[in-house]
Design a protein around this motif. Structure first.
Motif, PDB file in Angstrom:
ATOM      1  N   LYS A 185       0.833  -1.207   0.000  1.00 41.76           N
ATOM      2  CA  LYS A 185       0.000   0.000   0.000  1.00 41.76           C
ATOM      3  C   LYS A 185       0.863   1.250   0.000  1.00 41.76           C
ATOM      4  CE  LYS A 185      -4.045   2.140   1.957  1.00 41.76           C
ATOM      5  NZ  LYS A 185      -5.289   1.931   2.695  1.00 41.76           N
ATOM      6  N   ALA A 186       1.940   1.244   0.782  1.00 38.38           N
ATOM      7  CA  ALA A 186       2.829   2.404   0.819  1.00 38.38           C
ATOM      8  C   ALA A 186       3.501   2.632  -0.527  1.00 38.38           C
ATOM      9  CB  ALA A 186       3.886   2.204   1.905  1.00 38.38           C
ATOM     10  N   ALA A 187       3.821   1.543  -1.229  1.00 36.81           N
ATOM     11  CA  ALA A 187       4.544   1.661  -2.503  1.00 36.81           C
ATOM     12  C   ALA A 187       3.627   1.946  -3.685  1.00 36.81           C
ATOM     13  CB  ALA A 187       5.337   0.389  -2.762  1.00 36.81           C
ATOM     14  N   PHE A 188       2.417   1.334  -3.659  1.00 33.41           N
ATOM     15  CA  PHE A 188       1.566   1.399  -4.848  1.00 33.41           C
ATOM     16  C   PHE A 188       0.151   1.910  -4.573  1.00 33.41           C
ATOM     17  CE2 PHE A 188       4.679  -2.040  -5.751  1.00 33.41           C
ATOM     18  CZ  PHE A 188       5.320  -1.437  -6.827  1.00 33.41           C
ATOM     19  N   GLY A 189      -0.140   2.271  -3.325  1.00 31.79           N
ATOM     20  CA  GLY A 189      -1.441   2.837  -3.008  1.00 31.79           C
ATOM     21  C   GLY A 189      -2.531   1.820  -2.775  1.00 31.79           C
ATOM     22  N   SER A 190      -2.184   0.539  -2.765  1.00 29.21           N
ATOM     23  CA  SER A 190      -3.175  -0.508  -2.534  1.00 29.21           C
ATOM     24  C   SER A 190      -2.531  -1.653  -1.782  1.00 29.21           C
ATOM     25  CB  SER A 190      -3.745  -1.018  -3.865  1.00 29.21           C
ATOM     26  OG  SER A 190      -4.573  -2.145  -3.657  1.00 29.21           O
ATOM     27  N   ASP A 191      -3.240  -2.170  -0.775  1.00 29.86           N
ATOM     28  CA  ASP A 191      -2.711  -3.313  -0.045  1.00 29.86           C
ATOM     29  C   ASP A 191      -3.120  -4.634  -0.691  1.00 29.86           C
ATOM     30  OD1 ASP A 191      -5.379  -3.330   0.600  1.00 29.86           O
ATOM     31  OD2 ASP A 191      -5.090  -3.115   2.756  1.00 29.86           O
ATOM     32  N   ILE A 192      -3.777  -4.550  -1.837  1.00 30.27           N
ATOM     33  CA  ILE A 192      -4.093  -5.756  -2.600  1.00 30.27           C
ATOM     34  C   ILE A 192      -2.862  -6.118  -3.437  1.00 30.27           C
ATOM     35  CG2 ILE A 192      -5.587  -6.785  -4.350  1.00 30.27           C
ATOM     36  CD1 ILE A 192      -7.781  -4.869  -3.467  1.00 30.27           C
ATOM     37  N   ILE A 193      -2.204  -7.169  -3.058  1.00 29.97           N
ATOM     38  CA  ILE A 193      -0.952  -7.581  -3.715  1.00 29.97           C
ATOM     39  C   ILE A 193      -1.277  -8.245  -5.044  1.00 29.97           C
ATOM     40  CG2 ILE A 193       1.097  -9.032  -3.484  1.00 29.97           C
ATOM     41  CD1 ILE A 193       0.741  -8.765  -0.426  1.00 29.97           C
ATOM     42  N   THR A 194      -0.549  -7.851  -6.093  1.00 36.30           N
ATOM     43  CA  THR A 194      -0.736  -8.436  -7.422  1.00 36.30           C
ATOM     44  C   THR A 194       0.606  -8.864  -7.990  1.00 36.30           C
ATOM     45  OG1 THR A 194      -0.429  -6.369  -8.661  1.00 36.30           O
ATOM     46  CG2 THR A 194      -2.655  -6.827  -7.810  1.00 36.30           C
ATOM     47  N   ARG A 195       0.539  -9.693  -9.024  1.00 39.93           N
ATOM     48  CA  ARG A 195       1.776 -10.139  -9.697  1.00 39.93           C
ATOM     49  C   ARG A 195       2.525  -8.943 -10.287  1.00 39.93           C
ATOM     50  NH1 ARG A 195       1.996 -10.345 -14.994  1.00 39.93           N
ATOM     51  NH2 ARG A 195       3.378 -12.157 -15.061  1.00 39.93           N
ATOM     52  N   ASP A 196       1.798  -7.985 -10.860  1.00 41.51           N
ATOM     53  CA  ASP A 196       2.448  -6.832 -11.479  1.00 41.51           C
ATOM     54  C   ASP A 196       3.167  -5.980 -10.441  1.00 41.51           C
ATOM     55  OD1 ASP A 196       1.669  -7.565 -13.999  1.00 41.51           O
ATOM     56  OD2 ASP A 196      -0.081  -6.250 -14.066  1.00 41.51           O
ATOM     57  N   TYR A 197       2.577  -5.824  -9.260  1.00 40.73           N
ATOM     58  CA  TYR A 197       3.231  -5.048  -8.209  1.00 40.73           C
ATOM     59  C   TYR A 197       4.507  -5.744  -7.730  1.00 40.73           C
ATOM     60  CZ  TYR A 197      -0.850  -1.958  -7.707  1.00 40.73           C
ATOM     61  OH  TYR A 197      -1.853  -1.038  -7.922  1.00 40.73           O
ATOM     62  N   ILE A 198       4.488  -7.062  -7.663  1.00 38.73           N
ATOM     63  CA  ILE A 198       5.699  -7.804  -7.289  1.00 38.73           C
ATOM     64  C   ILE A 198       6.814  -7.534  -8.292  1.00 38.73           C
ATOM     65  CG2 ILE A 198       6.712 -10.110  -7.098  1.00 38.73           C
ATOM     66  CD1 ILE A 198       4.050 -11.087  -5.951  1.00 38.73           C
ATOM     67  N   LEU A 199       6.498  -7.637  -9.569  1.00 38.84           N
ATOM     68  CA  LEU A 199       7.500  -7.432 -10.622  1.00 38.84           C
ATOM     69  C   LEU A 199       7.994  -5.986 -10.639  1.00 38.84           C
ATOM     70  CD1 LEU A 199       5.839  -9.491 -13.506  1.00 38.84           C
ATOM     71  CD2 LEU A 199       7.610 -10.231 -11.911  1.00 38.84           C
ATOM     72  N   LYS A 200       7.076  -5.056 -10.432  1.00 35.23           N
ATOM     73  CA  LYS A 200       7.461  -3.638 -10.435  1.00 35.23           C
ATOM     74  C   LYS A 200       8.385  -3.315  -9.267  1.00 35.23           C
ATOM     75  CE  LYS A 200       3.548  -1.648 -12.955  1.00 35.23           C
ATOM     76  NZ  LYS A 200       2.383  -0.726 -12.896  1.00 35.23           N
ATOM     77  N   ALA A 201       8.091  -3.846  -8.102  1.00 37.73           N
ATOM     78  CA  ALA A 201       8.928  -3.568  -6.932  1.00 37.73           C
ATOM     79  C   ALA A 201      10.328  -4.149  -7.118  1.00 37.73           C
ATOM     80  CB  ALA A 201       8.273  -4.144  -5.675  1.00 37.73           C
TER      81      ALA A 201
END
Length: 377
Positions: free
Chosen positions: A175-191
């Motif tokens: 949520k701090a990094a992407f504005g949502s605490d819903i974890i997704t595959r794309d957020y993992i790859l982006k981080a």
């Protein structure tokens, strides 16, 4: 009556002020909480020498932020992203070895070996095509390959998402990094991509020499000249011809070459990706930064020592249809077919290559395993 009025007035007003103040604090707290929850991630400032240049691309939908980098760093060292929680990205990319693993081929979560050697992750910010065959155009896509390959980390991203969602640690960080605490595959790859873009190696003795703060030894200067020069026996210029492929301050170019390791190929290299005949046996030109830490060498890790690498280019280039033109008929002797460096010249070149070791890079706490700090708290 007069005394009672005063008493009533005295008691009424303080209680009214108390109530008003309490409500003000409540609304202020709510406002601060709302502001905190909607606070945007903090931009991350990349630090590198001016001579590295600004020719790099950061995707518009994945800007580098402090929160994203920290999350990516945690994920880089997170074993929950692998089958059986057995390995992490670090398993094949150790900081102390400039993010390689010291092995010819790496061992995956299923116990099998990879088909190619783990590459150093230094200065990926400036790379445009990833892997030995260049099949991935950005770090976001690159990360998906080792995470999901059955012979590497071996776990579908849907399962990785499910594991991270079950933790107390990760949802707030996403949520701090992407504005949502819903974890997704794309957020993992982006981080992961954000963290890897910060892995900048720029404080070697060579960098300090270029900045005018380190005086090289005579041997290092001789090795540098050999590294940079192409042989020209007619003009009595001796050289190792390295800079054709490893030129520039970052010591790599966005090129793929057949460097004469084989005349027939068990691994067709870039041709596997492009299907072009001219790409047969061609592989990425890797950076030479921290080269003295990243043995064994070549895409298959066939050379254990840097001396073997120099011997290859000096004496053992094998002919094939796609051999790099930079390696054909290059010699320090008139009409020579081999490079013909002397033993002392090879030693000088190794002395220069040692200048490329960046001790700050391999000890930088910003790149280390943050889980160790979390466990100690």
């Amino acid at each position: 009556m007069r005394r009672g009025f005063k008493r009533t007035k005295f008691r009424t007003y303080p209680s009214g002020w108390f109530f008003t103040g309490l409500m003000a604090c409540f609304f202020l707290f709510c406002g601060l909480t709302h502001s905190f929850e909607n606070q945007k991630p903090t931009p991350y400032t990349l630090r590198y020498p001016a001579n590295f240049g600004g020719r790099y691309t950061i995707p518009e939908d994945n800007p580098i932020t402090k929160e994203g980098v920290y999350l990516g760093r945690l994920l880089f060292y997170e074993k929950k992203l692998s089958a059986g929680n057995s390995i992490s990205c670090e398993s094949c990319h150790l900081q102390k070895l400039a993010f390689t693993d010291g092995k010819a081929l790496s061992q995956g979560a299923d116990g099998s070996l990879t088909t190619r050697s783990a590459m150093s992750l230094a200065n990926l910010l400036w790379v445009r095509n990833f892997f030995w065959d260049g099949r991935s155009p950005n770090l976001e896509q690159q990360a998906a390959f080792p995470l999901t390959n059955v012979h590497e980390m071996g776990q579908p991203l849907t399962e990785s998402v499910a594991k991270l969602r079950q933790t107390a640690l990760y949802p707030p960080l996403f949520k701090a990094a992407f504005g949502s605490d819903i974890i997704t595959r794309d957020y993992i790859l982006k981080a992961l991509a954000q963290f890897e873009r910060t892995l900048i190696s720029s404080d070697s003795r060579y960098d300090r020499y270029l900045a005018g703060t380190y005086p090289p030894t005579a041997q290092e200067l001789r090795g540098m000249a050999l590294f940079q020069n192409a042989p020209n026996p007619q003009k009595l210029i001796r050289g190792a011809n390295c800079e054709h492929c490893h030129g520039g301050v970052k010591t790599f170019k966005e090129l793929f070459h057949n460097n004469g390791l084989d005349s027939t190929f068990s691994d067709n290299g870039r041709q596997n990706f492009t299907n072009q005949v001219e790409d047969k046996g061609r592989f990425r030109v890797p950076t030479l930064r921290n080269i003295m830490l990243t043995a064994p060498y070549m895409h298959d890790g066939r050379f254990q020592r840097i001396e073997q690498v120099l011997d290859h280019y000096n004496e053992h280039i094998l002919e094939s249809a796609t051999l790099s033109s930079f390696l054909r008929d290059v010699s320090n002797e008139t009409n020579g077919k081999k490079l013909m460096l002397t033993k002392s010249e090879k030693t000088d070149i190794i002395s220069f290559l040692s200048m490329l070791t960046d001790s700050a890079f391999i000890t930088n706490p910003e790149f280390s395993n943050p889980h160790l700090t979390l466990k100690s708290q």
